[in-house]
Scaffold this motif. Structure first.
Motif, PDB file in Angstrom:
ATOM      1  N   GLY A  13      19.653  -4.006  41.148  1.00  0.00           N
ATOM      2  CA  GLY A  13      18.075  -3.533  41.119  1.00  0.00           C
ATOM      3  C   GLY A  13      18.009  -1.880  41.018  1.00  0.00           C
ATOM      4  O   GLY A  13      17.083  -1.462  41.041  1.00  0.00           O
ATOM      5  N   THR A  14      19.175  -1.504  41.026  1.00  0.00           N
ATOM      6  CA  THR A  14      19.026   0.175  40.970  1.00  0.00           C
ATOM      7  C   THR A  14      19.921   0.499  39.850  1.00  0.00           C
ATOM      8  O   THR A  14      21.054   0.125  39.681  1.00  0.00           O
ATOM      9  N   PRO A  15      19.478   1.348  38.778  1.00  0.00           N
ATOM     10  CA  PRO A  15      20.110   1.848  37.667  1.00  0.00           C
ATOM     11  C   PRO A  15      21.249   2.391  37.807  1.00  0.00           C
ATOM     12  O   PRO A  15      21.944   2.440  37.158  1.00  0.00           O
ATOM     13  N   ARG A  16      21.020   3.472  38.871  1.00  0.00           N
ATOM     14  CA  ARG A  16      22.200   4.574  39.014  1.00  0.00           C
ATOM     15  C   ARG A  16      23.072   3.820  40.047  1.00  0.00           C
ATOM     16  O   ARG A  16      22.914   3.274  41.166  1.00  0.00           O
ATOM     17  N   PRO A  17      24.561   4.088  39.465  1.00  0.00           N
ATOM     18  CA  PRO A  17      25.489   3.563  40.522  1.00  0.00           C
ATOM     19  C   PRO A  17      25.464   4.217  41.584  1.00  0.00           C
ATOM     20  O   PRO A  17      25.348   5.350  41.968  1.00  0.00           O
ATOM     21  N   ALA A  18      25.899   3.831  42.903  1.00  0.00           N
ATOM     22  CA  ALA A  18      26.245   4.275  44.122  1.00  0.00           C
ATOM     23  C   ALA A  18      27.459   4.965  44.156  1.00  0.00           C
ATOM     24  O   ALA A  18      27.679   6.072  44.768  1.00  0.00           O
ATOM     25  N   LEU A  19      28.269   4.564  43.313  1.00  0.00           N
ATOM     26  CA  LEU A  19      29.802   5.296  43.317  1.00  0.00           C
ATOM     27  C   LEU A  19      29.801   5.166  41.749  1.00  0.00           C
ATOM     28  O   LEU A  19      29.549   4.014  40.979  1.00  0.00           O
ATOM     29  N   ASP A  20      30.356   6.369  41.240  1.00  0.00           N
ATOM     30  CA  ASP A  20      30.610   6.698  39.844  1.00  0.00           C
ATOM     31  C   ASP A  20      31.901   7.188  39.475  1.00  0.00           C
ATOM     32  O   ASP A  20      31.875   8.288  39.668  1.00  0.00           O
ATOM     33  N   GLN A  21      32.648   6.301  39.030  1.00  0.00           N
ATOM     34  CA  GLN A  21      34.078   6.689  38.686  1.00  0.00           C
ATOM     35  C   GLN A  21      34.915   7.490  39.717  1.00  0.00           C
ATOM     36  O   GLN A  21      35.490   8.416  39.449  1.00  0.00           O
ATOM     37  N   VAL A 201      32.715  19.597  60.956  1.00  0.00           N
ATOM     38  CA  VAL A 201      33.308  19.799  59.761  1.00  0.00           C
ATOM     39  C   VAL A 201      33.952  21.309  59.884  1.00  0.00           C
ATOM     40  O   VAL A 201      35.148  21.317  59.860  1.00  0.00           O
ATOM     41  N   ASP A 202      33.390  22.252  60.006  1.00  0.00           N
ATOM     42  CA  ASP A 202      33.558  23.304  59.944  1.00  0.00           C
ATOM     43  C   ASP A 202      34.775  23.705  60.873  1.00  0.00           C
ATOM     44  O   ASP A 202      35.755  24.490  60.687  1.00  0.00           O
ATOM     45  N   GLN A 203      34.391  23.405  62.293  1.00  0.00           N
ATOM     46  CA  GLN A 203      35.311  23.577  63.437  1.00  0.00           C
ATOM     47  C   GLN A 203      36.716  23.020  63.119  1.00  0.00           C
ATOM     48  O   GLN A 203      37.882  23.490  63.423  1.00  0.00           O
ATOM     49  N   MET A 204      36.694  21.686  62.756  1.00  0.00           N
ATOM     50  CA  MET A 204      37.838  21.038  62.602  1.00  0.00           C
ATOM     51  C   MET A 204      38.823  21.496  61.726  1.00  0.00           C
ATOM     52  O   MET A 204      40.189  21.062  61.757  1.00  0.00           O
ATOM     53  N   LYS A 205      38.758  22.190  60.653  1.00  0.00           N
ATOM     54  CA  LYS A 205      39.509  22.522  59.505  1.00  0.00           C
ATOM     55  C   LYS A 205      40.342  21.300  58.958  1.00  0.00           C
ATOM     56  O   LYS A 205      41.597  21.690  59.005  1.00  0.00           O
ATOM     57  N   LYS A 206      39.977  20.434  58.517  1.00  0.00           N
ATOM     58  CA  LYS A 206      40.601  19.251  58.093  1.00  0.00           C
ATOM     59  C   LYS A 206      40.183  19.021  56.348  1.00  0.00           C
ATOM     60  O   LYS A 206      39.336  19.919  55.979  1.00  0.00           O
ATOM     61  N   ARG A 207      40.846  18.152  55.846  1.00  0.00           N
ATOM     62  CA  ARG A 207      40.434  17.718  54.510  1.00  0.00           C
ATOM     63  C   ARG A 207      39.075  17.190  54.456  1.00  0.00           C
ATOM     64  O   ARG A 207      38.528  16.555  55.092  1.00  0.00           O
ATOM     65  N   VAL A 208      38.456  17.905  53.407  1.00  0.00           N
ATOM     66  CA  VAL A 208      36.898  17.545  53.328  1.00  0.00           C
ATOM     67  C   VAL A 208      36.780  16.853  51.953  1.00  0.00           C
ATOM     68  O   VAL A 208      37.047  17.578  50.769  1.00  0.00           O
ATOM     69  N   VAL A 209      36.120  15.723  51.626  1.00  0.00           N
ATOM     70  CA  VAL A 209      35.938  15.114  50.296  1.00  0.00           C
ATOM     71  C   VAL A 209      34.320  15.025  50.345  1.00  0.00           C
ATOM     72  O   VAL A 209      34.034  14.392  51.116  1.00  0.00           O
ATOM     73  N   GLU A 210      33.849  15.790  49.501  1.00  0.00           N
ATOM     74  CA  GLU A 210      32.126  15.912  49.318  1.00  0.00           C
ATOM     75  C   GLU A 210      31.679  15.092  48.322  1.00  0.00           C
ATOM     76  O   GLU A 210      32.164  15.156  47.212  1.00  0.00           O
ATOM     77  N   LEU A 211      30.793  13.941  48.389  1.00  0.00           N
ATOM     78  CA  LEU A 211      30.458  13.100  47.491  1.00  0.00           C
ATOM     79  C   LEU A 211      28.714  13.746  47.108  1.00  0.00           C
ATOM     80  O   LEU A 211      28.152  13.852  48.117  1.00  0.00           O
ATOM     81  N   SER A 212      28.679  13.671  45.846  1.00  0.00           N
ATOM     82  CA  SER A 212      27.067  13.812  45.618  1.00  0.00           C
ATOM     83  C   SER A 212      26.863  12.687  44.479  1.00  0.00           C
ATOM     84  O   SER A 212      27.568  12.724  43.313  1.00  0.00           O
ATOM     85  N   HIS A 213      25.516  12.122  44.744  1.00  0.00           N
ATOM     86  CA  HIS A 213      25.193  11.286  43.738  1.00  0.00           C
ATOM     87  C   HIS A 213      26.141  10.437  43.022  1.00  0.00           C
ATOM     88  O   HIS A 213      26.483  10.028  41.746  1.00  0.00           O
ATOM     89  N   GLY A 214      27.199  10.026  43.999  1.00  0.00           N
ATOM     90  CA  GLY A 214      28.271   8.891  43.617  1.00  0.00           C
ATOM     91  C   GLY A 214      29.341   9.559  43.147  1.00  0.00           C
ATOM     92  O   GLY A 214      30.332   8.818  42.896  1.00  0.00           O
ATOM     93  N   GLN A 215      29.551  10.715  43.153  1.00  0.00           N
ATOM     94  CA  GLN A 215      30.628  11.289  42.600  1.00  0.00           C
ATOM     95  C   GLN A 215      31.286  12.300  43.636  1.00  0.00           C
ATOM     96  O   GLN A 215      30.677  13.033  44.217  1.00  0.00           O
ATOM     97  N   ILE A 216      32.578  12.462  43.477  1.00  0.00           N
ATOM     98  CA  ILE A 216      33.355  13.362  44.155  1.00  0.00           C
ATOM     99  C   ILE A 216      33.041  14.855  43.677  1.00  0.00           C
ATOM    100  O   ILE A 216      33.353  15.100  42.596  1.00  0.00           O
ATOM    101  N   VAL A 217      32.613  15.701  44.425  1.00  0.00           N
ATOM    102  CA  VAL A 217      32.387  17.033  43.791  1.00  0.00           C
ATOM    103  C   VAL A 217      33.368  17.979  44.125  1.00  0.00           C
ATOM    104  O   VAL A 217      33.433  19.262  44.057  1.00  0.00           O
ATOM    105  N   ARG A 218      34.133  17.593  45.441  1.00  0.00           N
ATOM    106  CA  ARG A 218      34.978  18.555  46.078  1.00  0.00           C
ATOM    107  C   ARG A 218      35.922  17.936  46.869  1.00  0.00           C
ATOM    108  O   ARG A 218      35.609  16.668  47.380  1.00  0.00           O
TER     109      ARG A 218
END
Lengths: 229, 304
Positions: A13-21, A201-218
């Protein structure tokens, strides 16, 4: 430990994938933040790691299991090697703190002897050694989340998945939970935590994976929450 | 999952849904009582068939002067007809089927008639020559009566060949319809008790959905999630089926043996030993039904 390859997840029911590649590798002992706006795909990714869902395409390997091909009857045994906590704690209101933690061991068939040793130990670890006989309603939000954490780690899981564990807590209480998560991580448990909270997140200084529109951007080692927008 | 822990979960579930559990008990109790009664009725029919079919004979009625023109144009069967019938009964084709036969003449028929209808007005008006002379034949296998019918039906001087079982068959037909009715009611009741069990278990699962969610999260196996619910249904149905078993036994002891057997002394009735065969059947049906209904009901809570 966790290996996600070219995963796409579409919901009906949604055209855009929740996760994309999406592709992501998480090693043993890592502490990883999953960040991103609501609807960016964090929760979908967590659900795949927990095998609450399977991807539309791509592969998910967790703890050496290929979750895409894992037969349903083996899923419970896979989940025993994982711990999970949520924003809403999910405690049983009519059971005491000790009984809540013990319940998760009873239902997977642990012996009474093991339970009687493991439960007080883990409650001491999360700082609730004295409150085993309380009901969840008699505890603060932070304490309830500690009970949930105790329940998640009492079976010594290799991975702890935390979905917005501080979402319902004030900053000071959150800090306590984060230091507990850090302690758990230092004990060798891989921690994957989805969060909205910039400060943490800023305080812990750990690995950060950022998602945007179903893609990893960072995907940044020792990163912060990201650019303020 | 440990046994003690599971038992406490089952007790908890039963206590929480007490009203529904009581209704499961009652519905299974009543439906299985019907099942039990229907099986007893079938056993009774079987027993009566054995008893009466063994005694049922084939009668070869010879013509009398009052026989209808159409079948007996020559009136009273002559001596040569009797010889002819006797010859055929002794012939190699029929001998293998016949256990024994005997001839009953007018006087014997009259004596039997007087005895049978003693006190009845008809006994005073009937005369010996109005009653048929008869060859009474016992067959090894009562089902083979058509052989006799065919051999003698066309013979001049023979009025009719009658298998006594045809009288009995009407009685059994009525009994069969009664037991069929009991079976149909039982089937309907069983369906409703299955639906009731699955509704109750679904309710019980709904009231424990938090526990179920956590159980799935921490990796409880499907079997250990299902088992307490299935046991809950089975325990309730078991109580109902035991009650039904007791009722069926009481029915035999007090109604069949205590009342029917005394008022109809010449008929053999089902006894407690037959009831003891029915009771395990009832309990098995109750357990299987409850396990299947609650297992299906809980299934949708197991989706991973």
């Amino acid at each position: 430990m966790i290996s996600i390859q070219n995963v796409t997840k579409k919901y009906k029911g949604t055209p855009r994938p929740a996760l994309d590649q999406v592709s992501l590798e998480i090693e043993k002992g890592d502490f990883v933040f999953l960040v991103g706006a609501s609807g960016s795909g964090k929760s979908s990714l967590m659900r795949l790691m927990l095998r609450e869902d399977v991807p539309s395409s791509g592969s998910v390997h967790v703890l050496g299991e290929n979750l895409v091909g894992l037969p349903a009857r083996k899923v419970p045994f896979f989940r025993r090697r994982l711990g999970v906590v949520f924003q809403d704690f999910r405690l049983l209101p009519n059971k005491t703190v000790s009984q809540n933690v013990a319940f998760s061991l009873q239902v997977i068939g642990k012996s009474e002897g093991f339970i009687q040793e493991a439960v007080p130990d883990v409650l001491r670890l999360v700082g609730l050694g004295e409150k085993g006989d309380r009901l969840p309603s008699e505890l603060s939000g932070g304490e309830q989340q500690r009970v949930a954490l105790a329940r998640a780690i009492v079976n010594k899981p290799a991975i702890l998945l935390a979905d917005e564990p501080t979402g319902n807590l004030d900053p000071t209480t959150s800090e306590g939970i984060m230091s507990l998560l850090n302690t758990i991580n230092l004990g060798g448990t891989t921690v994957v935590m989805a969060t909205h909270e910039r400060g943490i997140v800023d305080q812990m200084k750990k690995r950060v994976v950022e998602l945007s529109h179903g893609q990893i951007v960072r995907d940044q080692v020792a990163g912060g929450y990201g650019v303020r927008d | 999952m440990r046994f003690g822990f599971m038992l406490s979960e089952v007790t908890e579930g039963l206590r929480r849904n007490l009203a529904m559990v009581v209704s499961i008990i009652l519905v299974t109790f009543i439906s299985l009582t019907f099942v039990g009664t229907a099986s007893l009725l079938q056993m009774q029919i079987g027993q009566m068939k054995n008893y009466w079919y063994d005694r049922a004979q084939v009668a070869i009625y010879l013509c009398t002067d009052v026989s209808p023109e159409a079948t007996c144009p020559r009136g009273e069967a002559a001596e040569d007809v009797k010889l002819q019938v006797q010859e055929r009964l002794d012939s190699p084709t029929l001998v293998p089927f016949i256990e024994k036969y005997y001839f009953e003449d007018h006087d014997q028929a009259f004596a039997n008639f007087q005895e049978q209808f003693a006190g009845n007005a008809v006994a005073q008006y009937v005369k010996p020559e109005q009653l048929n002379e008869t060859f009474w034949v016992n067959l090894y296998d009562p089902n083979q009566s058509p052989i006799l019918t065919e051999s003698f039906a066309g013979l001049a001087g023979v009025e009719e060949v009658k298998d006594q079982r045809s009288y009995l068959d009407q009685i059994f037909l009525i009994l069969n319809i009664a037991s069929l009715a009991a079976v149909s009611i039982a089937a309907l009741m069983l369906v409703s008790s299955a639906l009731l069990i699955s509704t109750t278990i679904r309710l019980s699962a709904f009231s424990r959905r938090r526990e179920l969610g956590i159980m799935r999260l921490v990796g409880a196996s499907n079997f250990s999630i299902q088992l307490p619910f299935i046991l809950e249904g089975v325990v309730a149905a078991l109580i109902g089926s035991v009650l039904a078993g007791v009722t069926v036994l009481a029915l035999i002891e007090f109604f069949v043996q205590g009342f029917l057997a005394e008022s109809l002394p010449f008929t053999s009735f089902v006894g407690l030993s037959d009831g003891m065969l029915v009771v395990p059947l009832l309990i098995a049906v109750g357990i299987v039904l409850a396990a299947a209904a609650s297992g299906l009901a809980i299934r949708r809570y197991l989706k991973i």
